[in-house]
Write an enzyme that holds these catalytic residues in place. Structure first.
Site, PDB file in Angstrom:
ATOM      1  N   ASN A  47       0.830  -1.201   0.000  1.00  0.00           N
ATOM      2  CA  ASN A  47       0.000   0.000   0.000  1.00  0.00           C
ATOM      3  C   ASN A  47       0.870   1.259   0.000  1.00  0.00           C
ATOM      4  O   ASN A  47       1.634   1.431  -0.959  1.00  0.00           O
ATOM      5  CB  ASN A  47      -1.087  -0.007   1.086  1.00  0.00           C
ATOM      6  CG  ASN A  47      -0.631  -0.304   2.485  1.00  0.00           C
ATOM      7  OD1 ASN A  47      -0.297  -1.445   2.822  1.00  0.00           O
ATOM      8  ND2 ASN A  47      -0.617   0.697   3.349  1.00  0.00           N
ATOM      9  N   ASP A  48       0.811   2.121   0.992  1.00  0.00           N
ATOM     10  CA  ASP A  48       1.417   3.456   0.913  1.00  0.00           C
ATOM     11  C   ASP A  48       2.874   3.448   0.442  1.00  0.00           C
ATOM     12  O   ASP A  48       3.694   2.691   0.976  1.00  0.00           O
ATOM     13  CB  ASP A  48       1.431   4.127   2.284  1.00  0.00           C
ATOM     14  CG  ASP A  48       0.081   4.128   2.974  1.00  0.00           C
ATOM     15  OD1 ASP A  48      -0.881   3.592   2.409  1.00  0.00           O
ATOM     16  OD2 ASP A  48       0.011   4.656   4.092  1.00  0.00           O
ATOM     17  N   GLN A 100       4.776   0.319   2.056  1.00  0.00           N
ATOM     18  CA  GLN A 100       4.106  -0.563   3.006  1.00  0.00           C
ATOM     19  C   GLN A 100       3.876  -1.918   2.346  1.00  0.00           C
ATOM     20  O   GLN A 100       3.291  -1.992   1.260  1.00  0.00           O
ATOM     21  CB  GLN A 100       2.782   0.051   3.440  1.00  0.00           C
ATOM     22  CG  GLN A 100       2.926   1.274   4.323  1.00  0.00           C
ATOM     23  CD  GLN A 100       3.393   0.897   5.718  1.00  0.00           C
ATOM     24  OE1 GLN A 100       2.623   0.451   6.556  1.00  0.00           O
ATOM     25  NE2 GLN A 100       4.676   1.070   5.975  1.00  0.00           N
ATOM     26  N   SER A 126       4.113   3.913   7.942  1.00  0.00           N
ATOM     27  CA  SER A 126       4.584   4.886   6.953  1.00  0.00           C
ATOM     28  C   SER A 126       5.537   5.923   7.517  1.00  0.00           C
ATOM     29  O   SER A 126       5.571   6.192   8.718  1.00  0.00           O
ATOM     30  CB  SER A 126       3.391   5.584   6.307  1.00  0.00           C
ATOM     31  OG  SER A 126       2.682   4.695   5.484  1.00  0.00           O
ATOM     32  N   ASP A 153       3.216   8.771  10.835  1.00  0.00           N
ATOM     33  CA  ASP A 153       3.564   9.247   9.489  1.00  0.00           C
ATOM     34  C   ASP A 153       4.541  10.426   9.493  1.00  0.00           C
ATOM     35  O   ASP A 153       4.239  11.507   8.974  1.00  0.00           O
ATOM     36  CB  ASP A 153       2.309   9.636   8.695  1.00  0.00           C
ATOM     37  CG  ASP A 153       1.310   8.508   8.563  1.00  0.00           C
ATOM     38  OD1 ASP A 153       1.708   7.346   8.783  1.00  0.00           O
ATOM     39  OD2 ASP A 153       0.132   8.779   8.251  1.00  0.00           O
ATOM     40  N   GLU A 169      -4.247  12.313   7.544  1.00  0.00           N
ATOM     41  CA  GLU A 169      -3.555  11.033   7.325  1.00  0.00           C
ATOM     42  C   GLU A 169      -2.540  11.133   6.185  1.00  0.00           C
ATOM     43  O   GLU A 169      -2.769  11.791   5.182  1.00  0.00           O
ATOM     44  CB  GLU A 169      -4.583   9.933   7.017  1.00  0.00           C
ATOM     45  CG  GLU A 169      -3.971   8.554   6.944  1.00  0.00           C
ATOM     46  CD  GLU A 169      -5.011   7.460   6.735  1.00  0.00           C
ATOM     47  OE1 GLU A 169      -4.766   6.345   7.223  1.00  0.00           O
ATOM     48  OE2 GLU A 169      -6.027   7.710   6.083  1.00  0.00           O
TER      49      GLU A 169
END
Length: 524
Positions: free
Chosen positions: A67-68, A84, A130, A197, A245
């Site tokens: 993902n991220d 990620q 992240s 983050d 986020e």
């Protein structure tokens, strides 16, 4: 005398062996801090890139979930993309930082997982969420080896509560050593257990390293720290924004003018603000602008975008996770050994528009390296003639640009590989003063969910509309008016043909259609 020399040599040899043993043991202990069960990259050798439905010019992990994007940074001829990654299975769950490198931002080579879950010195376990990475250009950390600058990564360690931790690499990201033994460089602030983050970058004017962390809480805070050495951080400011986020922050020249720069901050859904940043405080008019029109906030395919630190040409490049976390996503449907993909890399720029200064997003020029065959049609007034020419083209991977001059009430439909992209209906859009007004739009439907229509503003500029389409095996990215408006979505092309129709019948005014067929980025 010889006897003494003998024992002196023996003692030196023993001490040397002990020293080498100590270094080897230290290296082993550093490696063993990470939980070895997540070190699975060797098992990826049984997977290739030849699956029929694997995206061909968007990055995917060789296998398993991603993902991220994290830690996007350039160092010594390589673009680094950490991300990620669930290295244990092909689904969401615990995360490591996956790692890939590229020489040109488009063709990627995946490397062994970079940073793995671990226990800190207090025995608390957590996975790796992240964050960001920087090149320690001035050796602030004092860890540089030879001429290779140190790469320093900052991430959220998911202990309870979450903490901001760091690791460094002296071999261009191939291996990492935890800073502070994995204990936090910025501890949880007590506002929210999920503080996360960390975005870290160098602020040239103040000659300081800056860290921005999502603190959230009732005030939805972003907290700012400064540092001289990347280890000790001093809190210097807070600011609030509606959504926080996967926060990102970067500086851009307005209209390319280096004497007129502004700062942009954005969140995971790519809502952004334009303002100023002095190294401690970000200020703006607090308008939240949309950088992506691909659906509602948490349901956009374009999600958690991050920009690269240390770009060699001074430009700002962005990659996002193309999010499809639904239980019936296309990756599962086709039984692929991986799940999720990244967006195509884009350059970001700030430009003056009728609505004020706005962020533009545009595919990087390196895409031209993938062009296999190009077809250019110009000065088109007859639909039957252009469709006859288009019918000769059998398309798969595409980069298509269309420039047209629509009549007042004209509805035009561009059908690209079975996907209908419609111009001419109206959508509501904020003008310069923030008032919602109606403008013409580009619309398309997610082919997996026909109830979802994505609408992108498409006002005419000097009577023209420009549309660019990137179409891969399972995804589409649209850019309107040279990147003023953009959106991304998953889709499922069903044919290899392109056609056009108009509500006005045969007569149209299309200035040009440029169709570029693309090669794959995967070498095998």
């Amino acid at each position: 005398m010889k006897f003494n020399h003998f024992f002196g040599a023996l003692l030196f040899l023993s001490m040397s062996c002990f020293s080498l043993f100590g270094q080897a043991q230290k290296k082993l202990l550093t490696q063993d801090v990470f939980d070895s069960k997540w070190r699975t990259f060797q098992s990826y050798e049984d997977t290739d890139y030849k699956q029929k439905m694997r995206p061909q010019f968007h990055f995917t992990s060789k296998k398993n979930w991603l993902n991220d994007p994290n830690g996007l940074v350039y160092l010594d001829g390589e673009w680094h993309m950490f991300f990620q990654h669930n290295s244990l299975r092909n689904g969401d769950g615990g995360k490591v930082w996956g790692h890939a490198v590229s020489e040109d931002l488009i063709s990627w080579r995946q490397l062994p997982h970079a940073i793995l879950p671990y226990k800190n010195t207090k025995g608390k376990s957590g996975v790796i969420w992240s964050g960001s990475a920087v090149v320690d250009h001035n050796n602030s950390l004092k860890k540089q080896v030879g001429k290779t600058q140190t790469l320093v990564a900052f991430f959220t360690h998911t202990t309870s509560p979450m903490q901001q931790c760091a690791a460094y690499s002296t071999d261009k990201g191939r291996t990492f050593t935890l800073i502070n033994g994995g204990d936090p460089v910025v501890p949880n602030q007590g506002v929210w257990k999920g503080e996360r983050d960390p975005k870290v970058f160098w602020h040239e004017k103040t000659q300081k390293w800056v860290m921005a962390v999502i603190i959230a809480g009732p005030d939805k805070l972003i907290r700012i720290w400064n540092s001289d050495n990347l280890v000790n951080w001093k809190r210097v400011g807070d600011f609030s924004r509606d959504f926080v986020e996967c926060f990102d922050m970067y500086e851009l020249a307005v209209d390319g003018n280096p004497q007129k720069k502004k700062w942009v901050c954005n969140d995971a859904a790519f809502y952004y603000q334009i303002g100023s940043f002095d190294g401690t405080n970000f200020s703006s008019d607090n308008k939240m602008l949309s950088g992506d029109w691909g659906g509602r906030r948490f349901f956009k395919a374009f999600y958690a975008g991050q920009t690269f630190n240390n770009s060699p040409d001074g430009k700002v490049y962005q990659i996002a996770w193309m999010k499809d976390a639904s239980k019936k996503n296309l990756f599962k449907r086709f039984g692929l050994p991986f799940t999720q993909q990244m967006s195509f890399p884009c350059e970001l720029s700030l430009k003056s528009t009728a609505e004020g200064e706005r962020l533009f997003r545009w595919p990087v020029d390196q895409i031209k390296k993938l062009y296999a065959k190009s077809h250019l049609l110009e000065d088109i007034s007859s639909l039957s003639k252009v469709n006859s020419e288009l019918n000769k083209i059998s398309a798969d991977l595409l980069d298509v640009s269309i420039s047209f001059e629509p009549k007042e009430n004209e509805i035009m439909t561009f059908t690209v590989r079975g996907l209908e992209i419609v111009y001419g209906n109206k959508t509501r859009f904020p003008d310069k003063g923030g008032k919602m007004v109606e403008v013409k739009s580009i619309e398309f439907r997610n082919m997996e969910n026909d109830n979802e229509t994505i609408k992108i503003p498409a006002p005419t500029i000097h009577g023209q509309v420009n549309l660019r389409i990137l179409l891969d095996r399972m995804s589409i990215e649209l850019f309107v008016n040279k990147g003023a408006y953009a959106a991304a979505s998953y889709c499922l092309p069903k044919t290899d043909k392109i056609s056009i129709k108009s509500s006005n019948g045969e007569r149209v005014k299309i200035n040009s259609i440029l169709i570029n067929e693309l090669n794959s980025i995967w070498r095998n």
